[in-house]
Design an enzyme around this catalytic site. Sequence first.
Site, mmCIF file in Angstrom:
data_model
loop_
_atom_site.group_PDB
_atom_site.id
_atom_site.type_symbol
_atom_site.label_atom_id
_atom_site.label_comp_id
_atom_site.label_asym_id
_atom_site.label_seq_id
_atom_site.Cartn_x
_atom_site.Cartn_y
_atom_site.Cartn_z
ATOM 1 N N ASP A 157 10.186 -1.429 -10.972
ATOM 2 C CA ASP A 157 9.054 -1.840 -11.969
ATOM 3 C C ASP A 157 8.951 -0.671 -12.871
ATOM 4 O O ASP A 157 8.784 -0.964 -14.175
ATOM 5 C CB ASP A 157 7.873 -2.033 -10.717
ATOM 6 C CG ASP A 157 6.582 -2.154 -11.832
ATOM 7 O OD1 ASP A 157 6.452 -3.287 -12.052
ATOM 8 O OD2 ASP A 157 6.039 -1.176 -12.078
ATOM 9 N N GLY A 190 -0.642 -1.369 -17.006
ATOM 10 C CA GLY A 190 -1.663 -1.890 -16.969
ATOM 11 C C GLY A 190 -2.678 -1.973 -17.840
ATOM 12 O O GLY A 190 -2.420 -2.603 -18.879
ATOM 13 N N GLU A 210 0.768 -6.221 -23.970
ATOM 14 C CA GLU A 210 0.353 -5.041 -23.608
ATOM 15 C C GLU A 210 0.184 -4.725 -22.138
ATOM 16 O O GLU A 210 0.281 -3.827 -21.808
ATOM 17 C CB GLU A 210 -1.237 -5.024 -24.436
ATOM 18 C CG GLU A 210 -1.906 -3.728 -24.151
ATOM 19 C CD GLU A 210 -1.086 -2.581 -24.971
ATOM 20 O OE1 GLU A 210 -1.080 -2.622 -26.087
ATOM 21 O OE2 GLU A 210 -0.482 -1.937 -24.041
ATOM 22 N N GLY A 253 -3.991 -3.565 -11.098
ATOM 23 C CA GLY A 253 -5.113 -4.053 -10.556
ATOM 24 C C GLY A 253 -5.710 -5.195 -11.680
ATOM 25 O O GLY A 253 -5.376 -5.476 -12.783
ATOM 26 N N VAL A 256 3.290 -3.107 -19.504
ATOM 27 C CA VAL A 256 3.553 -1.773 -19.244
ATOM 28 C C VAL A 256 2.200 -0.958 -19.025
ATOM 29 O O VAL A 256 1.268 -1.202 -19.939
ATOM 30 C CB VAL A 256 4.129 -1.257 -20.233
ATOM 31 C CG1 VAL A 256 4.319 0.382 -20.321
ATOM 32 C CG2 VAL A 256 5.617 -1.675 -20.738
ATOM 33 N N THR A 261 -3.646 -12.029 -8.850
ATOM 34 C CA THR A 261 -4.321 -11.023 -9.221
ATOM 35 C C THR A 261 -4.838 -10.847 -10.618
ATOM 36 O O THR A 261 -6.048 -10.886 -11.090
ATOM 37 C CB THR A 261 -3.658 -9.521 -8.738
ATOM 38 O OG1 THR A 261 -3.359 -9.819 -7.494
ATOM 39 C CG2 THR A 261 -4.533 -8.453 -8.994
ATOM 40 N N LYS A 321 9.399 -1.097 -17.018
ATOM 41 C CA LYS A 321 8.427 -0.810 -17.935
ATOM 42 C C LYS A 321 9.129 0.373 -19.261
ATOM 43 O O LYS A 321 8.810 0.442 -20.328
ATOM 44 C CB LYS A 321 7.212 0.051 -17.481
ATOM 45 C CG LYS A 321 6.454 -1.096 -16.409
ATOM 46 C CD LYS A 321 5.443 -0.398 -15.634
ATOM 47 C CE LYS A 321 4.722 -1.312 -14.948
ATOM 48 N NZ LYS A 321 3.972 -0.892 -13.882
HETATM 49 P P1 NAP Z 1 0.287 -12.843 -8.002
HETATM 50 O O1 NAP Z 1 -0.898 -12.458 -7.486
HETATM 51 O O2 NAP Z 1 1.600 -13.052 -6.987
HETATM 52 O O3 NAP Z 1 0.049 -14.171 -8.775
HETATM 53 C C1 NAP Z 1 0.958 -15.147 -9.191
HETATM 54 C C2 NAP Z 1 0.272 -16.652 -9.738
HETATM 55 O O4 NAP Z 1 1.233 -17.264 -10.456
HETATM 56 C C3 NAP Z 1 -0.304 -17.307 -8.438
HETATM 57 O O5 NAP Z 1 -1.401 -17.905 -8.798
HETATM 58 C C4 NAP Z 1 0.858 -18.251 -8.263
HETATM 59 O O6 NAP Z 1 0.323 -19.475 -7.840
HETATM 60 C C5 NAP Z 1 1.326 -18.420 -9.821
HETATM 61 N N1 NAP Z 1 2.854 -18.910 -9.679
HETATM 62 C C6 NAP Z 1 3.793 -18.306 -9.396
HETATM 63 N N2 NAP Z 1 4.875 -18.853 -9.674
HETATM 64 C C7 NAP Z 1 4.586 -20.334 -10.079
HETATM 65 C C8 NAP Z 1 5.420 -21.520 -10.506
HETATM 66 N N3 NAP Z 1 6.650 -21.520 -10.522
HETATM 67 N N4 NAP Z 1 4.588 -22.304 -11.185
HETATM 68 C C9 NAP Z 1 3.223 -22.350 -11.031
HETATM 69 N N5 NAP Z 1 2.535 -21.279 -10.779
HETATM 70 C C10 NAP Z 1 3.370 -20.016 -10.054
HETATM 71 O O7 NAP Z 1 0.957 -11.905 -9.203
HETATM 72 P P2 NAP Z 1 0.011 -10.944 -10.144
HETATM 73 O O8 NAP Z 1 0.008 -9.773 -9.426
HETATM 74 O O9 NAP Z 1 -1.308 -11.638 -10.633
HETATM 75 O O10 NAP Z 1 1.179 -10.505 -11.327
HETATM 76 C C11 NAP Z 1 1.409 -11.624 -12.251
HETATM 77 C C12 NAP Z 1 2.112 -10.854 -13.333
HETATM 78 O O11 NAP Z 1 1.414 -9.780 -13.896
HETATM 79 C C13 NAP Z 1 3.537 -10.495 -12.934
HETATM 80 O O12 NAP Z 1 4.539 -10.614 -14.031
HETATM 81 C C14 NAP Z 1 3.301 -8.979 -12.806
HETATM 82 O O13 NAP Z 1 4.499 -8.088 -12.824
HETATM 83 C C15 NAP Z 1 2.137 -8.678 -13.861
HETATM 84 N N6 NAP Z 1 1.436 -7.576 -13.707
HETATM 85 C C16 NAP Z 1 0.784 -7.358 -12.506
HETATM 86 C C17 NAP Z 1 -0.047 -6.253 -12.408
HETATM 87 C C18 NAP Z 1 -0.912 -6.249 -11.124
HETATM 88 O O14 NAP Z 1 -1.654 -5.055 -11.120
HETATM 89 N N7 NAP Z 1 -0.843 -6.999 -10.369
HETATM 90 C C19 NAP Z 1 -0.304 -5.287 -13.412
HETATM 91 C C20 NAP Z 1 0.415 -5.709 -14.729
HETATM 92 C C21 NAP Z 1 1.279 -6.782 -14.901
HETATM 93 P P3 NAP Z 1 -0.400 -19.999 -6.511
HETATM 94 O O15 NAP Z 1 -1.650 -19.157 -6.642
HETATM 95 O O16 NAP Z 1 -0.475 -21.265 -6.506
HETATM 96 O O17 NAP Z 1 0.495 -19.188 -5.344
HETATM 97 N N1 HSE Z 2 3.160 -3.049 -9.373
HETATM 98 C C1 HSE Z 2 2.649 -2.563 -10.592
HETATM 99 C C2 HSE Z 2 2.116 -0.912 -10.253
HETATM 100 C C3 HSE Z 2 1.689 -3.134 -11.201
HETATM 101 O O1 HSE Z 2 2.170 -0.513 -9.421
HETATM 102 O O2 HSE Z 2 2.298 -0.207 -11.299
HETATM 103 C C4 HSE Z 2 1.474 -2.820 -12.798
HETATM 104 O O3 HSE Z 2 2.582 -3.080 -13.743
#
Ligand code: NAP
Ligand code: HSE
Length: 433
Positions: A205, A138, A133, A306, A136, A18, A209
């Site tokens: 989560d 987003g 940044e 997001g 915490v 994502t 943060k």
């Molecule tokens: P996600 O959709 O699950 O994507 C994870 C990605 O990392 C995938 O592309 C996966 O590869 C890759 N990956 C995972 N483990 C790996 C490994 N061991 N070696 C190589 N590639 C690996 O996660 P996300 O939602 O984007 O979140 C990523 C980070 O951002 C997390 O730390 C999350 O807490 C943080 N975050 C997320 C949001 C949010 O809104 N989603 C907001 C703020 C912060 P594949 O594609 O091959 O499976």
């Molecule tokens: N899962 C987290 C949330 C993503 O819902 O706020 C952003 O850190």
Amino acid sequence: MEEQRVPLVQAALLGLGTVGGGVYKLIERQAEELPHKTGARVAVRKILVRDRNKERPGIPPEKLTDDWQEILSDPEIRIVIEVMGGIEPARTYIEQALRAGKQVVTANKDLLAEYGEELTNLANGQGCDLMFEAAVAGGIPIIRPLKNSLVGNHIEEVMGIVNGTTNFILSRMSQDGMDYQEALELAAKLGYAEADPTADVEGLDAGRKMAIMASLAFHTRVVASDVYTEGISKISAKDIRYAKEFGYVVKLLGIARETEGGIEVKVHPALIPDSHPLAAVGDSFNAVFVRGDAVGDTMFYGRGAGEFPTASAVLGDVVDEVRHILGHSTGRCNGSFYKNLPVKPVGETDCRFFLRMQVEDKPGVLAGICSVLGNNGVSIAQVVQKKKQRTAGVAELVIITDSVKERYFRDALTIFGGMSLVRKISSVIRVYE
Ligand code: NAP
Ligand code: HSE
């Protein structure tokens, strides 16, 4: 700008989910403007993924790799953007990147809430930037204000709504009458929820943060396990209805404050007055209040999760790092942990409580309940017993207390547990005012 005269700064993305997908698209979208904003062209040279064979529309396949060493050993890669999540191998990769003199941007709150101090010290020692940044709230700029803009303050309190998934669920339950499971599934579909949504709904989560923000605000190492954490999975539609009748809404709050005996850091559902600015923060939006001795109250509001909101925060960090690289000024604002304040146990913190209980419907019961509360130093602010909630000898009693030390209230609950006239404690929710 003439392309050949503008330097090129190249980055690697670790992860293309994502957030990683959003970052890649945003860098492409901003390609023409970034040279004007930073003085350099910015390009993603390599992307680390787990599965190279997955279909990834719009991504040149030659950029994909599943070999971290290919990125680590490439001197052209100056910035590593870690958006994979989880502790390992993210921690090892970040450490190795910093040791190799690369700048690091991460959105990984799980990692920072556990190893933030070690990684910060390593980055400082290497003269490198470690920016986070996006970890915490987003898209909301809150780390930079805590580190830089508000650094001239003694920060007294940081509190707010810092989890988009739970705020989305509570908003849908309260506004549309959606049930918990349906709202959770929709949040996951929209990309708000973590890979394992338990971390969202159980408050972990948000706890991570709060640990990150408390560390920055109070210059003290606060790790996830220091944060008292309670999630929303036990909040029922009935609690939400009662809250409404009393003039409150239910939100998952993170609260960190510096008090006389140390710092308090906790995450729990809370009733907040419907006139409070946080009551209007709905869907996946987050809001953080920071109170400083010089600035007074400040509020930061925006999308807390997001693809593009999070990518916006990541790209802001990347741009700062590009500027620091060009200005030979990396590693100068990674934060410090010099105060080392104690974290208070939750029992020593003060709070108001909403208590819903099922009691025997007979004379003297209310007096018995009130005397247990009174004997434990708990003062009652409001009490309600509804006619229609009296069935088969059982009445539902709802009490809102005045502010009390949490362990006194817990003592009263323990006594209720041993009283035959108390059939069930249906819910206990803190009240924030
Ligand atoms: P996600 O959709 O699950 O994507 C994870 C990605 O990392 C995938 O592309 C996966 O590869 C890759 N990956 C995972 N483990 C790996 C490994 N061991 N070696 C190589 N590639 C690996 O996660 P996300 O939602 O984007 O979140 C990523 C980070 O951002 C997390 O730390 C999350 O807490 C943080 N975050 C997320 C949001 C949010 O809104 N989603 C907001 C703020 C912060 P594949 O594609 O091959 O499976
Ligand atoms: N899962 C987290 C949330 C993503 O819902 O706020 C952003 O850190």
